[in-house]
Design an enzyme around this catalytic site. Structure first.
Site, short mmCIF file in Angstrom:
data_model
loop_
_atom_site.label_atom_id
_atom_site.label_comp_id
_atom_site.label_asym_id
_atom_site.label_seq_id
_atom_site.Cartn_x
_atom_site.Cartn_y
_atom_site.Cartn_z
N ASP A 67 -7.38 -1.71 2.87
CA ASP A 67 -7.12 -1.50 1.45
C ASP A 67 -5.67 -1.84 1.16
OD1 ASP A 67 -9.70 -0.65 1.23
OD2 ASP A 67 -9.24 1.40 0.62
N HIS A 216 -5.12 1.03 6.14
CA HIS A 216 -4.24 0.62 5.07
C HIS A 216 -3.12 -0.26 5.63
CE1 HIS A 216 -6.34 3.93 3.09
NE2 HIS A 216 -5.94 3.42 1.94
#
Length: 264
Positions: A67, A216
């Protein structure tokens, strides 16, 4: 504040969290000994709207997803490792990221990775109308296509994992497939890094056949751990696949999948 967020996310991973009458926060009961996690009542909801949090086939395949809400200087390192190791990944981007880092988006595409929709404004899909949802995700996909008009955006991941049946249905109507995850950990708090071994252990302790791994790109730990993760997964007999491979499985008759697994 960081401690509050940490407690919330740990709870979110361990147990499904209902955040409203018609709103859910993604979560699951972790499996042990390389078993797939359980998602309880979410299973039927996901199946109804053709959404995924893992590969249900039982194959020793792993799907890496990242992400990207903003750039912290580590994405290029991750891309270098993926290219060197010849591993596909999916990057779920926000509108801010696409506008701020078009060159990195172009590189993701050039390297053969998939670009996913992570909401233009990182909005809670369960607190907006159908019209607002449509405008948000369409605006982001249009921004992505400005970077490269040939990009096909098929996958969507809701910010913070918040969803309901309406948001899943709206995504289907627009041609998107929701992708959640079955392996994740708190990895976005800059300044609280614990070293790549910590990130590596968090993933490997949860890994299982068919895992969709969420990481992430703002974490230096993750950037430093990716190469070690890929090597260890391959040593354990896992293959690193793309989400397109997962979708292809859904189109093939079970008899053909079984045939391919047997190699006959």
């Amino acid at each position: 504040m960081k401690k509050i967020l940490l407690v919330f996310f740990v709870f979110l991973i361990i147990a499904p969290l209902e955040v409203g009458a018609n709103s859910y926060g993604w979560g699951y009961k972790k499996g042990i000994n390389n078993q797939q996690p359980e998602v309880g009542k979410y299973q039927q909801i996901l199946e109804k709207y053709r959404s995924f949090y893992l590969d249900p086939s039982g194959d020793k395949h792993v799907y890496l997803t990242f992400d990207n809400g903003y750039e912290a200087g580590f994405t290029e390192q991750i891309l270098d490792v993926l290219k060197e190791k010849k591993v596909p990944a999916t990057f779920f981007l926000t509108g801010h990221y696409v506008e701020d880092q078009p060159d990195l988006v172009r590189r993701m595409v050039a390297d053969g990775h998939i670009i996913g929709n992570h909401s233009d404004g990182h909005r809670d899909f369960t607190k907006i109308s159908k019209e607002e949802f449509t405008d948000d995700v369409t605006t982001l996909t249009d921004k992505i296509k400005v970077v490269d008009k040939n990009i096909h955006v098929q996958y969507i991941r809701p910010p913070k994992g918040t969803f309901n049946e309406s948001s899943l249905s709206w995504a289907n109507e627009l041609g998107y497939t929701h992708i959640f995850w079955s392996v994740a950990f708190v990895d976005w708090n800059q300044g609280s890094e614990k070293g790549w071994e910590h990130a590596y252990k968090q993933v490997m302790d949860q890994i299982h056949p068919g895992a969709i791994v969420l990481m992430h790109t703002v974490s230096k730990d993750n950037a430093d751990a990716v190469a070690h993760l890929i090597d260890s997964l391959r040593e354990q007999g896992y293959q690193l696949k793309s989400l397109d491979d997962l979708m292809l499985k859904q189109l093939l008759p079970k008899e053909i999948i079984g045939f391919n697994k047997e190699g006959k």
